[in-house]
Every structure is written in C-alpha cells, then in structure tokens.
Write a protein that holds these residues in place. Structure first.
Motif, short mmCIF file in Angstrom:
data_model
loop_
_atom_site.label_atom_id
_atom_site.label_comp_id
_atom_site.label_asym_id
_atom_site.label_seq_id
_atom_site.Cartn_x
_atom_site.Cartn_y
_atom_site.Cartn_z
N TYR A 59 -3.07 -79.92 -6.39
CA TYR A 59 -2.09 -78.96 -6.85
C TYR A 59 -2.70 -77.56 -6.89
CZ TYR A 59 0.48 -83.03 -8.70
OH TYR A 59 1.16 -84.22 -8.85
N THR A 60 -1.89 -76.53 -6.50
CA THR A 60 -2.29 -75.13 -6.74
C THR A 60 -1.94 -74.79 -8.18
OG1 THR A 60 -0.17 -74.22 -6.06
CG2 THR A 60 -1.84 -74.57 -4.32
N GLN A 104 -7.94 -78.03 -8.35
CA GLN A 104 -7.10 -77.98 -7.14
C GLN A 104 -7.67 -78.89 -6.04
OE1 GLN A 104 -5.91 -74.04 -5.86
NE2 GLN A 104 -5.60 -74.69 -3.74
#
Length: 638
Positions: free
Chosen positions: A50-51, A45
């Motif tokens: 991005y999560t 992450q």
C-alpha cells in the motif's frame, strides 16, 4: 551534499521522522487509539504493497487474515499493548495483492508527557524466509526422528558427555527391554556386564570415542531382564559448531545369532578336520596292523613247525619265548584294528543301565581305596545296538585312565542318560536320539594340546612303561565304529569328563518298571567274597541268565531300587559287614513281592534258622554247589 549536511538545519523530531520514513527493512507506522493508521513508512509500503495515500485512515485489521479478523485478534493485540505496555507476536499477515507473509509484529503504546495514551507504534518485519527455513529444519528433524524411531533392528540413542542416556528409540527398547521413561536419565553402564563394569569398560569407551571421534567394539551386553546378548557397538562423539563435545551418538545391534552361527561353523570345521585326521590315521594304522598281523601269522606258524622238529629243550624254551612275543604282537594289532574301526563286532540290542550295573563290581575293583566310584542311572533309558564286551572294555579303559589321573585320590562318576542332539552339537553327529555315557573324574585334567591329540595311537602323557597310548584310541575307534562320537571336556587341575554318544534304537524307550524278557531272566548275585561272586556269576551266565553283582546288601538294595528287570535275588546268608543275607531277602521281598529269592550258605539250614529266624519263604542251596544243582534251584526258586 551529504544527508548529514541536508538535515543539519532540521529539528530532532524532523530528523527522526526522516529516518523512520526511509527505513525499508521494517514496516514502521502509527495507529490512533481506535487502530486507524496515521503514518506509513517506505518499509511498510514495500512489505504490504500500500502507498501512504491508500492506507492512511484505514484500520490496521485489514492486514490480518480473515480467520484472525473473525477471532478478533487485532483488538486483542491493542488491548494487550495498552494493558501490558507491549504486544509481540508472529503470524500470517496479508498484503494488498492478497498474498500472505509471515510477520514478526511489535506494538508499543504511545503516551504524552502526562501519561495519557495517544496511540500505538507498530513495527512489522517480514520473516517468511526465516519461517520457511525453520519449518524445513523442523520437518527435517521430524522426519529424522521418525526414521530413527522406526528403526527396530538397531538401538539408536544419545548420551550426555557423562554417559547419561538422553533419548531412546524403539529399536533400543526392543533389544534392551527398557522403555523410554525407564532409561532416559540413567547411565549407559547399566547395559554392561558386571565384569566389564568392574574393568571400567564404559568409561574407556567414552574416553576412546572422545579422543579419536569413534569407538567400535563387539562384546556381551545385558538386557533389562538380566539376559545377555552379543552386541556390535558404535559410539560417535558429537561436537557443536565450536568443536565442543556435547555428547555421544550410540548405535547397538544384537548380533548374537551371527556369533552363534560363526561359533557353530568353527566347531563343525574343527570336528570335520579332526574326523578327517582320525580317518586318515585310522586307514594308515589299519593297513599297517593288517600287514603286521600277516607277518605274525607266518612267524607263529613257522614256530609251530619248528617245535615239532626240535628236540633240544633249550631250543624249545627259546621258541616259547618267541611265541609269547608273537602273542603280545597279536594283541597290539587287535588294539590297532580297534582304533582303525576294522574289528569284527558282535552287536546286540541292550539296555546300558543293565550292562553297566552288571559291570559295576569290575569297575569298582579297577579303582583303589582312595577313590570313590559312583554310578548314576535314569529310568526309561533308550536301547542301543552295541558289542557289549567291547563296550565294557572301553568303559573299563576310561575308569582306569580316570584312576591314573588321581594319584592322591578323588571321585569318579559313571552316568548314563538319554540325549537329543541337533546337527553340530557333538562333532559330526547328525540330529537324533542318542545315549550319553559319561565318565567324570576330579583328577589333574588335560591341557588343550593334550586334548587335541588324546585319540591318536601311541600318544600318552604317562611315564615310559606306564601306558601304551592305545587306550583312548581304542575307545574312539570302537565308539566311532558303533556310529557314535567321543567328546572330551577337561581343564588342567579341574578334572576330566569324557562322554560317549551312541545312537539309540528308534522307539526304544524302556519302561522303568517293565518285566524282563521271558527267555533270559536277570539274577542279582550278592556275596562279600569277590572270588566266590565272580565264579558264581560266571556259572549263572553259562546257563543263560543275565547277572548283576553286588558285594554287600546296601549295593544290592540300590540296584533293586533302580532296576525292576531283576527277577531273582541270589544272596549269601553270612555277610559280616552290615545287613546279612536273610535280612536282605526279607527287605527285598517287601520291596518287590514277586521277586524270587535263593539263599546260599556253607552252614546247614537248621543252624541258620536258629540264628536268623524262619527261612521257609525262600529257596535254599548249600555251598559248595555244582552247576546242575544251581540250575535246578534257579528254575524252581520261589
């Protein structure tokens, strides 16, 4: 409560999952068989933006650049990991916000206990900073390489610790002549002269640089083609971070021109100093000689008056003794004035080939039976303007000095040549056309300290009573007064060479086969009796002829071969040694059909014809002859 305490109740799998999830320096995540993401840790992450909820279920190819996607690089990565058991790569990757980072990527296949492939483990690290540092270093190294390669005035290259050349710049190729491929791997000692290699100089150079960190020197070095150049050399020792010697950096510059310029300046300064010293001594000597001459004049005139007034024979004898002493003093003053360049000169244009050839007999008599004297002439010799009598005296002086330097015998060579000089080549002479007259001997030679004082008046290395020390000073003064220069080249035990440089008359080259001047014919007079030869030559000169002399037929033929200025051969018929006069006349006429020949003999002509054959082709004169008979025969000779 510690992490260890909070995870104590978890299974090993759960603890590993927690460990991976919390790693922030690496992106660690799982892919299914098709490449879709099914796990995501904190590092992933952080790197990629991005999560987990945003990325899980998406294909990992979205991290690749568009160009890598188009080239199908993601699929190749999975295929390599599946087939080879591992895939590792570096390259650009894309974050969620579209920015790029340089990543180190490892993909390992995951298999179940039965060995079936169930997915892939992917570990990514952001190494953009390292990549930038490497690129910066690479760029710096490339710029340095280009800089070093672009330098052409210096040879810059590296050596291994043992002295083997490991790289080579364009300056080294230009200066030393070797290409990169020819020299890399060779030992640097090939640049040294044989004498330096024999003395161990290359090894000493590296030892000194290794010991103190730097070595600097100037000396002769050798190019690929064998020519030498004067080099300024710097060798620096190169150490790694642990101070271990890993080689040497060597910089060489060709400073030959600088060395030659410095030597030329040193020679010019030395010549100027010598010239100024001799000028000062000359002025002092000339002044003293002039005043002394005046005193001698008073003494001589007074003695003439006393002679007329005295009648006692004893007194007159005393005056005669005094007069002889005054005459010796007058001779001494003339020698001093000669050195001081204040003697009157009777200058005329002449060919020194002719002058020296005509003086050969006198020069040979100045030697002795243990000394060989040779003469070397050149055709088309330039003309000079000179006082012939004083030139002959100077030449005789040099031959006598050469003879005295060879008490056990040896060889003297008198040579004459054209010489084209540049500024500074010889003393203070300016560039131009000159004649060089050289007298070389194989005698004892001179030390440097003797050469430095050789031209000074009264300086001599001879025993007391054997020399006045005025011989070379007279030569120097006369040549300097004639616009020339004297040069001594000598070493102890190796003989001496003295060169007289005289300025040539412009456009004065004499053709080797040119005809003599109509107003003054040249006679070659040959006789084995020196006294007869001398008086005959003097008679011919007294009626306007130029005269060369030879003691035998061999000498005469040598002169005829090298000088076409001779128009009359005047030879004695009866010469016991070698070829007689009639044979000489026939050989000479075959060599030079236009040559006039006069035969001289004390024997009657019929007897000579009976013994030696016809003489009708030649003019004949009977010995002893009077001047009037000689003049008539020479005018009508055929």
């Amino acid at each position: 409560m510690t992490t260890q305490e909070t995870t104590a109740g978890f299974s090993d799998e759960r603890r590993f999952e927690l460990l991976v999830s919390n790693v922030s320096d690496y992106a660690i995540y799982m892919l299914d068989l098709s490449g879709r993401i099914n796990s995501w840790n904190a590092g992933a992450q952080r790197f990629k933006g991005y999560t987990a909820s945003e990325i899980i279920g998406k294909h990992f190819s979205l991290f690749y650049t568009p160009e890598d996607q188009q080239n199908n690089r993601p699929a190749r990565a999975l295929r390599t990991a599946r087939e080879e058991g591992r895939f590792e790569d570096e390259g650009w990757r894309v974050r969620k916000d579209g920015t790029r980072f340089w990543a180190n990527v490892v993909i390992d296949p995951i298999r179940d206990p039965e060995g079936n492939l169930v997915g892939f483990a992917k570990v990514t690290r952001d190494i953009t900073e390292r990549k930038a540092a490497e690129e910066a270093l690479r760029g710096s190294e490339e710029r340095f390489r280009l800089l070093v390669q672009g330098v052409t005035d210096y040879a810059i290259y590296m050596l291994a610790p043992d002295g083997v050349v490991t790289n080579w710049n364009s300056g080294a190729e230009r200066i030393k002549g070797y290409t990169h491929d020819e020299i890399v791997g060779q030992h640097f000692s090939c640049f040294y002269t044989p004498e330096d290699r024999q003395a161990g100089s290359p090894a000493k150079t590296l030892a000194a640089a290794a010991s103190v960190g730097r070595f600097e020197q100037e000396g002769w070095r050798v190019r690929k083609d064998g020519t030498r150049f004067w080099a300024h050399v710097v060798v620096d020792a190169v150490h790694d971070d642990h101070q271990k010697l890993i080689g040497f950096a060597k910089i060489t510059r060709d400073v030959t021109e600088r060395k030659l310029a410095a030597e030329a300046l040193e020679r010019a300064n030395a010549a100027l100093f010598q010239s100024q010293k001799m000028e000062a001594v000359g002025q002092l000597t000339g002044g003293i000689a002039h005043d002394f001459n005046n005193l001698l004049t008073v003494l001589s005139s007074s003695m003439d008056l006393l002679t007329m007034r005295l009648s006692n024979p004893s007194d007159i004898r005393i005056l005669d003794t005094m007069r002889r002493a005054v005459e010796r003093g007058a001779t001494l003053t003339q020698q001093l004035l000669s050195f001081a360049r204040k003697q009157p000169l009777q200058v005329q244009n002449c060919d020194l080939n002719v002058v020296i050839a005509g003086f050969e007999a006198v020069l040979k008599r100045a030697g002795n039976s243990s000394i060989e004297i040779d003469f070397a002439y050149v055709p088309e010799l330039r003309m000079v303007a000179i006082d012939v009598a004083r030139f002959e005296a100077a030449l005789l002086n040099l031959v006598v000095n050469a003879r005295d330097a060879m008490p056990e015998g040896g060889k003297i060579i008198v040579a004459v040549n054209n010489a084209d000089l540049k500024d500074g080549d010889v003393g203070t002479l300016k560039a131009g056309a000159f004649i060089a007259v050289t007298v070389s001997d194989t005698g004892t030679g001179m030390a440097e300290r003797v050469i430095a004082r050789a031209f000074e008046p009264f300086f001599t290395t001879k025993e007391v009573g054997k020399g006045s020390g005025l011989g070379l000073s007279q030569v120097y003064g006369f040549i300097a007064q004639s616009g020339g220069e004297v040069q001594i080249d000598s070493k102890e035990g190796q003989g001496t060479t003295i060169r007289l440089y005289l300025p040539a008359i412009e456009d004065s080259a004499v053709e080797s086969k040119s005809a003599p001047a109509a107003s003054q014919e040249m006679i070659l007079m040959v006789d084995d009796e020196p006294d007869v030869l001398d008086i005959g030559a003097e008679l011919c000169r007294s009626i306007g002829y130029q005269v060369l002399t030879a003691n035998n037929a061999k000498e005469a033929l040598e002169m005829l071969n090298r000088s076409a200025n001779i128009s009359i051969l005047f030879t004695d018929v009866v010469m016991p040694q070698g070829m007689h006069g009639l044979e000489l006349a026939r050989t000479a006429r075959a060599l030079l059909p236009q040559l006039k020949v006069v035969l001289a003999s004390g024997y009657p002509l019929p007897m000579l014809k009976e013994q030696h054959g016809p003489t009708d082709a030649f003019t004949f004169i009977t010995k002893p002859y009077r001047l009037a008979d000689l003049a008539q025969v020479l005018r009508t000779a055929t």
